[in-house]
Design an enzyme around this catalytic site. Structure first.
Site, PDB file in Angstrom:
ATOM      1  N   LYS A  63       0.952  -1.158   0.317  1.00 23.40           N
ATOM      2  CA  LYS A  63       0.072   0.031  -0.239  1.00 23.40           C
ATOM      3  C   LYS A  63       0.919   1.433  -0.018  1.00 23.40           C
ATOM      4  O   LYS A  63       0.842   2.229  -0.639  1.00 23.40           O
ATOM      5  CB  LYS A  63      -0.820  -0.002   1.214  1.00 23.40           C
ATOM      6  CG  LYS A  63      -2.126  -0.942   1.008  1.00 23.40           C
ATOM      7  CD  LYS A  63      -2.662  -1.699   2.148  1.00 23.40           C
ATOM      8  CE  LYS A  63      -3.907  -2.476   1.993  1.00 23.40           C
ATOM      9  NZ  LYS A  63      -4.591  -3.299   3.190  1.00 23.40           N
ATOM     10  N   GLN A 113      -4.843  -1.902   9.232  1.00 21.77           N
ATOM     11  CA  GLN A 113      -4.623  -3.222   8.734  1.00 21.77           C
ATOM     12  C   GLN A 113      -5.290  -4.001   9.475  1.00 21.77           C
ATOM     13  O   GLN A 113      -4.980  -4.212  10.891  1.00 21.77           O
ATOM     14  CB  GLN A 113      -3.441  -3.399   8.502  1.00 21.77           C
ATOM     15  CG  GLN A 113      -2.961  -4.696   7.799  1.00 21.77           C
ATOM     16  CD  GLN A 113      -3.643  -4.891   6.240  1.00 21.77           C
ATOM     17  OE1 GLN A 113      -3.442  -3.664   5.687  1.00 21.77           O
ATOM     18  NE2 GLN A 113      -4.096  -5.584   5.862  1.00 21.77           N
ATOM     19  N   ASP A 158     -11.462   2.086   3.515  1.00 23.31           N
ATOM     20  CA  ASP A 158     -11.724   0.640   3.191  1.00 23.31           C
ATOM     21  C   ASP A 158     -13.215   0.746   3.057  1.00 23.31           C
ATOM     22  O   ASP A 158     -13.515  -0.605   2.498  1.00 23.31           O
ATOM     23  CB  ASP A 158     -11.317  -0.032   4.437  1.00 23.31           C
ATOM     24  CG  ASP A 158     -10.235  -0.770   4.251  1.00 23.31           C
ATOM     25  OD1 ASP A 158      -9.593  -0.993   3.185  1.00 23.31           O
ATOM     26  OD2 ASP A 158      -9.260  -0.908   5.148  1.00 23.31           O
TER      27      ASP A 158
END
Ligand code: NAP
Length: 285
Positions: free
Chosen positions: A52, A96, A119
């Site tokens: 990322k 994460q 997300d």
């Protein structure tokens, strides 16, 4: 014989478009930042976080990494999220998953401001996806939609089958296909006659988490077969949910693993972060 859907090439195109828009915003004095938070040292999470950060550099975003120790408390993590919520240089916040067991993932997801939730896991964003009024799409299903679009196959009116009903893949995937007027069936571990249901699909999306789960008897001749699965075999090789070699002859279009859905997920994360910056600066999407 199937045409291979090249996720690497399509993701490169998405990132290049994001980069162009980012440069145009920079010329107006607007910079874009993504905060990536990792707790503990799960090796798979470390690989995802590194990818990322690499993608941020490719598209011209600033990335801010917060690597916290395994023993971080929920309060400490929530304090960091609160700080990032208030930080004007941060357009997107990504925590994460999975998190260590002392931390309630739901509490953390709920603490992220919906407009920085790139997300699209926050209940507000999940609800918006349900009613079709969304700014962010969850990255993996959004990436799958791009891959399907690349085939030129129309979704409207087609039989679409999604195997898997997780909150991050299966359910939003089904919803996106429904918004495009697919006739959608969601299968899961209690589904009866799974092979028969799948074999009716013009578009089959596998998000099961079991290596080589989809076999040719489950695939309709000429179907679009999208493999979300990422399974690590004992020999260390990455393997999808679809028995690729066996289904290749029967499918019309098929995604490989690796090089299919995986790269799209990160590209769509970049797109969501750009969207967040555009909304904040009242720029048309
Ligand atoms: P998950 O939360 O474990 O969900 C798996 C789903 O598959 C569940 O709904 C489960 O049904 C269903 N399932 C399990 N065994 C089944 C069976 N025998 N028959 C029918 N359905 C069955 O997994 P996930 O997070 O959605 O991820 C799915 C896969 O995608 C994993 O391999 C993951 O690594 C991969 N993934 C890839 C990306 C990417 O960027 N490429 C992103 C996210 C996930 P029940 O609900 O009934 O238990």
């Amino acid at each position: 014989m199937a045409a291979v859907i090249d996720g690497k090439a399509i993701s490169a195109k998405v990132k290049s478009e994001v980069r162009q828009e980012t440069e145009a915003l920079k010329a107006k004095g607007i910079s874009i930042g993504l905060a990536v938070v990792i707790v503990g040292d799960n090796p798979a999470s470390r690989v995802y976080v590194n990818n990322k950060k690499k993608a941020c550099a490719e598209v011209g975003f600033e990335s801010f990494e917060y690597a916290l120790p395994e023993e971080t408390t929920q309060e400490e993590l929530l304090a960091l999220v609160d700080k990032l919520n208030k930080d004007d240089t941060v357009n997107g916040i990504l925590v994460q998953l999975p998190l260590p067991k002392q931390i309630d993932e739901k509490a953390v997801i709920n603490a992220i401001l919906p407009e920085k939730d790139v997300d699209a896991f926050h209940p507000v964003n999940v609800g918006k996806i349900m009613i079709g009024d969304f700014a962010f799409l969850p990255c993996t299903p959004a990436g799958v939609m791009e891959l399907i679009a690349s085939t030129g196959v129309e979704i409207s009116g087609k039989e679409c089958v999604v195997i898997g009903r997780s909150n991050i893949v299966g359910k939003p995937m089904a919803m996106l296909l429904l918004h495009k007027n697919g006739t959608v069936t969601i299968c899961h571990s209690k589904t009866k006659n799974l092979a028969e249901v799948c074999s009716r699909a013009d578009i089959l999306v596998a998000a099961v988490g079991r290596a080589n789960f989809v076999t040719p008897d489950m695939v309709k001749e000429g179907a679009v077969v999208i493999d979300v699965g990422m399974n690590r075999l004992e020999n260390g090789k990455l393997c999808g949910d679809v028995d690729y070699a066996a289904c290749f002859e029967k499918a019309g279009y098929i995604t490989p693993v690796p090089g299919g859905v995986g790269p799209m997920t990160i590209a769509m994360l970049m797109k969501n972060t750009l969207t967040s910056a555009k909304i904040k600066n009242s720029i048309a999407l």
